[in-house]
Design a protein around this motif. Structure first.
Motif, mmCIF file in Angstrom:
data_model
loop_
_atom_site.group_PDB
_atom_site.id
_atom_site.type_symbol
_atom_site.label_atom_id
_atom_site.label_comp_id
_atom_site.label_asym_id
_atom_site.label_seq_id
_atom_site.Cartn_x
_atom_site.Cartn_y
_atom_site.Cartn_z
ATOM 1 N N ASP A 18 -3.953 2.536 -0.378
ATOM 2 C CA ASP A 18 -3.204 2.413 0.876
ATOM 3 C C ASP A 18 -2.218 3.574 1.034
ATOM 4 O O ASP A 18 -2.076 4.126 2.128
ATOM 5 C CB ASP A 18 -2.453 1.083 0.922
ATOM 6 N N GLU A 19 -1.539 3.931 -0.048
ATOM 7 C CA GLU A 19 -0.568 5.024 0.012
ATOM 8 C C GLU A 19 -1.272 6.355 0.257
ATOM 9 O O GLU A 19 -0.810 7.195 1.030
ATOM 10 C CB GLU A 19 0.246 5.086 -1.283
ATOM 11 N N TYR A 20 -2.414 6.547 -0.407
ATOM 12 C CA TYR A 20 -3.187 7.775 -0.216
ATOM 13 C C TYR A 20 -3.614 7.926 1.246
ATOM 14 O O TYR A 20 -3.575 9.022 1.813
ATOM 15 C CB TYR A 20 -4.426 7.759 -1.115
ATOM 16 N N ASN A 21 -4.016 6.825 1.863
ATOM 17 C CA ASN A 21 -4.505 6.862 3.235
ATOM 18 C C ASN A 21 -3.388 6.854 4.278
ATOM 19 O O ASN A 21 -3.656 6.957 5.471
ATOM 20 C CB ASN A 21 -5.446 5.676 3.494
ATOM 21 N N SER A 22 -2.145 6.721 3.818
ATOM 22 C CA SER A 22 -1.011 6.687 4.742
ATOM 23 C C SER A 22 -0.435 8.087 4.940
ATOM 24 O O SER A 22 -0.829 9.036 4.259
ATOM 25 C CB SER A 22 0.093 5.779 4.191
ATOM 26 N N GLN A 23 0.516 8.187 5.835
ATOM 27 C CA GLN A 23 1.272 9.425 6.025
ATOM 28 C C GLN A 23 2.770 9.110 6.001
ATOM 29 O O GLN A 23 3.552 9.712 6.705
ATOM 30 C CB GLN A 23 0.876 10.104 7.351
ATOM 31 N N PHE A 24 3.138 8.162 5.136
ATOM 32 C CA PHE A 24 4.537 7.765 5.056
ATOM 33 C C PHE A 24 5.369 8.839 4.370
ATOM 34 O O PHE A 24 4.860 9.588 3.525
ATOM 35 C CB PHE A 24 4.683 6.444 4.287
ATOM 36 N N PRO A 25 6.664 8.921 4.700
ATOM 37 C CA PRO A 25 7.548 9.857 3.977
ATOM 38 C C PRO A 25 7.552 9.534 2.484
ATOM 39 O O PRO A 25 7.503 8.362 2.095
ATOM 40 C CB PRO A 25 8.925 9.588 4.603
ATOM 41 N N GLY A 26 7.595 10.577 1.651
ATOM 42 C CA GLY A 26 7.611 10.365 0.204
ATOM 43 C C GLY A 26 6.278 9.958 -0.375
ATOM 44 O O GLY A 26 6.197 9.446 -1.502
ATOM 45 N N ARG A 27 5.189 10.205 0.390
ATOM 46 C CA ARG A 27 3.855 9.759 -0.024
ATOM 47 C C ARG A 27 3.461 10.289 -1.411
ATOM 48 O O ARG A 27 2.972 9.537 -2.263
ATOM 49 C CB ARG A 27 2.836 10.220 1.025
ATOM 50 N N LEU A 28 3.661 11.580 -1.677
ATOM 51 C CA LEU A 28 3.214 12.164 -2.934
ATOM 52 C C LEU A 28 4.004 11.616 -4.121
ATOM 53 O O LEU A 28 3.442 11.345 -5.184
ATOM 54 C CB LEU A 28 3.315 13.687 -2.878
ATOM 55 N N LEU A 29 5.304 11.424 -3.929
ATOM 56 C CA LEU A 29 6.121 10.859 -5.001
ATOM 57 C C LEU A 29 5.702 9.425 -5.296
ATOM 58 O O LEU A 29 5.601 9.010 -6.457
ATOM 59 C CB LEU A 29 7.600 10.919 -4.609
ATOM 60 N N MET A 30 5.422 8.656 -4.248
ATOM 61 C CA MET A 30 4.981 7.282 -4.434
ATOM 62 C C MET A 30 3.621 7.229 -5.136
ATOM 63 O O MET A 30 3.389 6.372 -6.002
ATOM 64 C CB MET A 30 4.897 6.565 -3.086
ATOM 65 N N LEU A 31 2.725 8.165 -4.797
ATOM 66 C CA LEU A 31 1.416 8.210 -5.463
ATOM 67 C C LEU A 31 1.573 8.473 -6.956
ATOM 68 O O LEU A 31 0.884 7.857 -7.780
ATOM 69 C CB LEU A 31 0.531 9.283 -4.822
ATOM 70 N N GLN A 32 2.476 9.399 -7.314
ATOM 71 C CA GLN A 32 2.701 9.665 -8.737
ATOM 72 C C GLN A 32 3.186 8.405 -9.451
ATOM 73 O O GLN A 32 2.736 8.088 -10.553
ATOM 74 C CB GLN A 32 3.709 10.794 -8.906
ATOM 75 N N TYR A 33 4.095 7.693 -8.828
ATOM 76 C CA TYR A 33 4.626 6.457 -9.407
ATOM 77 C C TYR A 33 3.515 5.417 -9.575
ATOM 78 O O TYR A 33 3.370 4.805 -10.641
ATOM 79 C CB TYR A 33 5.742 5.908 -8.526
ATOM 80 N N LEU A 34 2.716 5.210 -8.516
ATOM 81 C CA LEU A 34 1.676 4.187 -8.554
ATOM 82 C C LEU A 34 0.577 4.525 -9.553
ATOM 83 O O LEU A 34 0.056 3.642 -10.249
ATOM 84 C CB LEU A 34 1.084 3.993 -7.153
ATOM 85 N N VAL A 35 0.200 5.812 -9.621
ATOM 86 C CA VAL A 35 -0.829 6.217 -10.589
ATOM 87 C C VAL A 35 -0.330 5.964 -12.012
ATOM 88 O O VAL A 35 -1.061 5.450 -12.866
ATOM 89 C CB VAL A 35 -1.218 7.697 -10.397
#
Length: 295
Positions: A144-161
């Motif tokens: 969901d985060e990957y497919n979004s364009q929310f602010p902080g997307r890349l930082l959130m992806l690192q956290y979730l991974v």
């Protein structure tokens, strides 16, 4: 014995673009539909794959084995391991592709987690086993985060991974069956080569130097790398340091010339040519593409 069929991208392709050099997500089942439900045996030498099977039934192929998998379930397939699918019904879900080099960079202080990702895992998701539903939910959040364009997307992806990998590792410690173990002598040498490469952390060190450290000939090291990863030792070194360069270039405080020197390239012009050969972009074009202003 047939040679391994390697793809640097998804099945049938040789390119893949990772967000922040880390993660790429693609719908599961879509590739099979283009090939009459069959994805033939193949391997990837630059990323780990996690298959989320949300609905439907597929037959997972690896080595000489065939395992029937019904959603909801997930499969973890390390790089360099041949695998394929024969979809038995319409299937839906996601393929999460994780860059091997960046994974190791993220988890360098938790090496056991990375080693836990060197086996195939096939896990059914069941409310009776909360750990499986928790990691499945985290995987979905990654998608969901990957497919979004929310602010902080890349930082959130690192956290979730990171969260997802730790959850997977803990499940493996809990006794989930590993279906394939990378344990032969060639893979032991290959892993040691990768460890030495990360420890040296400089492009200056030659293939001959690594072979000497391993107490084998350069020809032997070359045969090991081609057998395990489908690449020469030199190409493995180049891929590793160009991936590190992409990470360094994403830092707004970095200077392109300084990045090249820090990684062990004596000539920034040679570094730029090699970078473009591997990525299709010059370092400056790469920075512009990811929105980093030149220093």
């Amino acid at each position: 014995m047939h040679g391994k069929r390697f793809y640097k991208g998804l099945y049938g392709t040789n390119t893949i673009e990772f967000a922040k050099g880390l993660i790429h997500v693609h719908p599961f089942g879509e590739i099979g539909k283009r090939h009459q439900g069959q994805v033939k045996l193949h391997a990837h030498n630059n990323f780990l794959q996690i298959f989320l099977v949300q609905h439907g039934q597929t037959e997972f192929h690896y080595a000489s084995e065939k395992v029937r998998v019904s959603g909801p379930a997930f499969l973890v397939v390390p790089k360099n391991i041949e695998h394929g699918f024969q979809h038995l019904t319409d299937v839906s879900g996601w393929i999460i592709n994780l860059s091997d080099t960046v994974l190791e960079h993220m988890l360098q202080r938790e090496a056991d987690v990375i080693f836990g990702m060197e086996e195939i895992h096939i896990v059914s998701v069941s409310p009776e086993e909360p750990a499986t539903t928790e990691v499945f939910d985290t995987m979905q959040k990654c998608v969901d985060e990957y497919n979004s364009q929310f602010p902080g997307r890349l930082l959130m992806l690192q956290y979730l991974v990171g969260q997802m990998l730790v959850q997977l590792y803990r499940i493996s410690l809990g006794g989930k069956q590993a279906f394939f173990s990378s344990s032969n002598i060639s893979k032991v040498y290959f892993r040691r080569f990768q460890q030495l490469m990360r420890a040296a952390d400089t492009y200056k060190k030659t293939v001959e130097d690594y072979a000497h450290d391993l107490f084998i000939s350069t020809g032997h090291l070359s045969r090991i790398c081609r057998s395990v990863a489908g690449q020469s030792p030199k190409d493995i070194l180049i891929d590793y340091f160009i991936t590190k360069a992409q990470l360094a270039l994403s830092d707004v405080e970095s200077n392109i010339a300084d990045v090249s020197y820090t990684l062990g390239f004596d000539d920034p012009a040679y570094f730029a040519r090699l970078f473009k050969k591997k990525t299709g972009l010059t370092p400056l074009e790469f920075r512009k593409k990811i929105g980093v202003t030149q220093k």
